[in-house]
Design a protein around this motif. Sequence first.
Motif, PDB file in Angstrom:
ATOM      1  N   MET A   1      -0.383 -12.331 -11.242  1.00  0.00           N
ATOM      2  CA  MET A   1      -1.564 -11.792 -11.923  1.00  0.00           C
ATOM      3  C   MET A   1      -2.811 -12.144 -11.124  1.00  0.00           C
ATOM      4  O   MET A   1      -2.814 -13.073 -10.320  1.00  0.00           O
ATOM      5  N   LYS A   2      -3.890 -11.411 -11.392  1.00  0.00           N
ATOM      6  CA  LYS A   2      -5.177 -11.751 -10.822  1.00  0.00           C
ATOM      7  C   LYS A   2      -5.901 -12.731 -11.745  1.00  0.00           C
ATOM      8  O   LYS A   2      -5.758 -12.671 -12.963  1.00  0.00           O
ATOM      9  N   PHE A   3      -6.653 -13.624 -11.139  1.00  0.00           N
ATOM     10  CA  PHE A   3      -7.517 -14.508 -11.908  1.00  0.00           C
ATOM     11  C   PHE A   3      -8.757 -14.782 -11.070  1.00  0.00           C
ATOM     12  O   PHE A   3      -8.819 -14.446  -9.882  1.00  0.00           O
ATOM     13  N   ILE A   4      -9.751 -15.377 -11.689  1.00  0.00           N
ATOM     14  CA  ILE A   4     -10.982 -15.708 -10.988  1.00  0.00           C
ATOM     15  C   ILE A   4     -10.940 -17.178 -10.600  1.00  0.00           C
ATOM     16  O   ILE A   4     -10.868 -18.053 -11.467  1.00  0.00           O
ATOM     17  N   GLN A   5     -10.946 -17.438  -9.304  1.00  0.00           N
ATOM     18  CA  GLN A   5     -10.998 -18.825  -8.851  1.00  0.00           C
ATOM     19  C   GLN A   5     -12.449 -19.214  -8.601  1.00  0.00           C
ATOM     20  O   GLN A   5     -13.313 -18.368  -8.354  1.00  0.00           O
ATOM     21  N   HIS A   6     -12.694 -20.519  -8.702  1.00  0.00           N
ATOM     22  CA  HIS A   6     -14.052 -21.020  -8.475  1.00  0.00           C
ATOM     23  C   HIS A   6     -13.984 -22.237  -7.580  1.00  0.00           C
ATOM     24  O   HIS A   6     -12.965 -22.938  -7.523  1.00  0.00           O
ATOM     25  N   ILE A   7     -15.057 -22.479  -6.883  1.00  0.00           N
ATOM     26  CA  ILE A   7     -15.196 -23.691  -6.074  1.00  0.00           C
ATOM     27  C   ILE A   7     -16.017 -24.685  -6.883  1.00  0.00           C
ATOM     28  O   ILE A   7     -17.150 -24.390  -7.278  1.00  0.00           O
ATOM     29  N   LYS A   8     -15.421 -25.841  -7.159  1.00  0.00           N
ATOM     30  CA  LYS A   8     -16.132 -26.845  -7.943  1.00  0.00           C
ATOM     31  C   LYS A   8     -17.429 -27.232  -7.240  1.00  0.00           C
ATOM     32  O   LYS A   8     -17.429 -27.615  -6.077  1.00  0.00           O
ATOM     33  N   GLY A   9     -18.519 -27.088  -7.959  1.00  0.00           N
ATOM     34  CA  GLY A   9     -19.824 -27.360  -7.390  1.00  0.00           C
ATOM     35  C   GLY A   9     -20.448 -26.164  -6.700  1.00  0.00           C
ATOM     36  O   GLY A   9     -21.568 -26.250  -6.187  1.00  0.00           O
ATOM     37  N   GLY A  10     -19.731 -25.022  -6.710  1.00  0.00           N
ATOM     38  CA  GLY A  10     -20.225 -23.839  -6.020  1.00  0.00           C
ATOM     39  C   GLY A  10     -21.231 -23.060  -6.845  1.00  0.00           C
ATOM     40  O   GLY A  10     -21.343 -23.235  -8.059  1.00  0.00           O
ATOM     41  N   ASP A  11     -21.958 -22.176  -6.177  1.00  0.00           N
ATOM     42  CA  ASP A  11     -22.894 -21.311  -6.877  1.00  0.00           C
ATOM     43  C   ASP A  11     -22.146 -20.072  -7.364  1.00  0.00           C
ATOM     44  O   ASP A  11     -20.946 -19.916  -7.098  1.00  0.00           O
ATOM     45  N   PRO A  12     -22.791 -19.166  -8.106  1.00  0.00           N
ATOM     46  CA  PRO A  12     -22.070 -18.004  -8.640  1.00  0.00           C
ATOM     47  C   PRO A  12     -21.365 -17.167  -7.583  1.00  0.00           C
ATOM     48  O   PRO A  12     -20.307 -16.585  -7.863  1.00  0.00           O
ATOM     49  N   SER A  13     -21.907 -17.110  -6.376  1.00  0.00           N
ATOM     50  CA  SER A  13     -21.282 -16.295  -5.326  1.00  0.00           C
ATOM     51  C   SER A  13     -19.935 -16.853  -4.884  1.00  0.00           C
ATOM     52  O   SER A  13     -19.177 -16.159  -4.187  1.00  0.00           O
ATOM     53  N   SER A  14     -19.615 -18.082  -5.276  1.00  0.00           N
ATOM     54  CA  SER A  14     -18.336 -18.683  -4.892  1.00  0.00           C
ATOM     55  C   SER A  14     -17.173 -18.194  -5.748  1.00  0.00           C
ATOM     56  O   SER A  14     -16.016 -18.473  -5.434  1.00  0.00           O
ATOM     57  N   LEU A  15     -17.448 -17.476  -6.818  1.00  0.00           N
ATOM     58  CA  LEU A  15     -16.387 -16.919  -7.654  1.00  0.00           C
ATOM     59  C   LEU A  15     -15.681 -15.793  -6.901  1.00  0.00           C
ATOM     60  O   LEU A  15     -16.327 -14.944  -6.294  1.00  0.00           O
ATOM     61  N   SER A  16     -14.354 -15.779  -6.964  1.00  0.00           N
ATOM     62  CA  SER A  16     -13.608 -14.737  -6.254  1.00  0.00           C
ATOM     63  C   SER A  16     -12.283 -14.480  -6.955  1.00  0.00           C
ATOM     64  O   SER A  16     -11.771 -15.318  -7.707  1.00  0.00           O
ATOM     65  N   VAL A  17     -11.715 -13.302  -6.692  1.00  0.00           N
ATOM     66  CA  VAL A  17     -10.438 -12.925  -7.282  1.00  0.00           C
ATOM     67  C   VAL A  17      -9.304 -13.492  -6.441  1.00  0.00           C
ATOM     68  O   VAL A  17      -9.321 -13.420  -5.209  1.00  0.00           O
TER      69      VAL A  17
END
Length: 327
Positions: free
Chosen positions: A1-17
């Motif tokens: 499945m697809k999910f949204i990964q994040h970088i801990k401490g990252g800004d909104p642009s760090s969100l990715s599929v």
Amino acid sequence: MKFIQHIKGGDPSSLSVAEAAIPVLVENHVLVKVAYFGINRADTLQRQGKYPPPLNESEILGLEVSGEVIAIHDSQAKPVHLKVGDEVFGLVAGGGYAEYAVINTEHVMMVPKNINLGQAAGIAECFLTAYQALFVESHLQCKQKVLIHAGASGVGIAAIQLAKSHDCLIATTASSATKLDLCQHLGADILINYTQQDFVAEIKNNWDGCDLVIDFVAGDYLNRNLKLLNIDGTILYLAMLSGRYADNLDIALLLGKRASIKGSTLRNRSDVYKAELIKKFTDACLADFANGQLVSIIDTEYSVAKLADAHQRIENNDTQGKLVVGW
């Protein structure tokens, strides 16, 4: 499945599929194919590394989803209120930013008639938080006077509607005339632009005081809230947007008002507590979405590709109602 990964401490642009396995269905849970997920400030705080998920919960962001039940665990008696194909919405303690989510059967609610899945994705977190704050934590009574800070936030909008349904008088604060117009439309009686007006003075000019204050700000708001509180009143904190410390608490005011100051959260409550809260809310309120007495106010529906924009708007306090994202 697809999910949204994040970088801990990252800004909104760090969100990715990214890709991950579909979560394993466990006893007393259902598997939901997610159509929409709601965006909450807790998500932005977790992305920033300031709000870790509860122990043993998914590291994936997301606290509420709507979608279709596609599987119910075989080892349990299938719950009478759910079947495969039902359109539902509900709470998760993590894992909402994904194409599939496993949800406790007692944390799932049926999508009311006349509500679509996008609107349903904006109900669970804000309305349950508001219901808990008003009626479980504060035992709100009919015709009491309530000050709701951040009235155009998701929880603020829900709290205005729920308090008005109990014939309460409502004052609210917000940062713009447009936001206050929405609050007035939903039933607020006193509208205070906190960038231009002193909410303590405005309350005292109109009322003797407030029986309940719902606050997300903290900081120097604590003493100011105490000044306008009625005897035996309650101040309930749901967030701390101005910081975690409130210096120089006026104990004389606290004692003189016989005030109660409480804090409340929802995400880290037990499954049993959440199930009981959801049942109370369902019995008391869910039908009111079908008949139009309660409304899920959606500011914007975003695509997954625009998720970073949604996070940025939350961080900028630039919303009027809920932001939801559709797959």
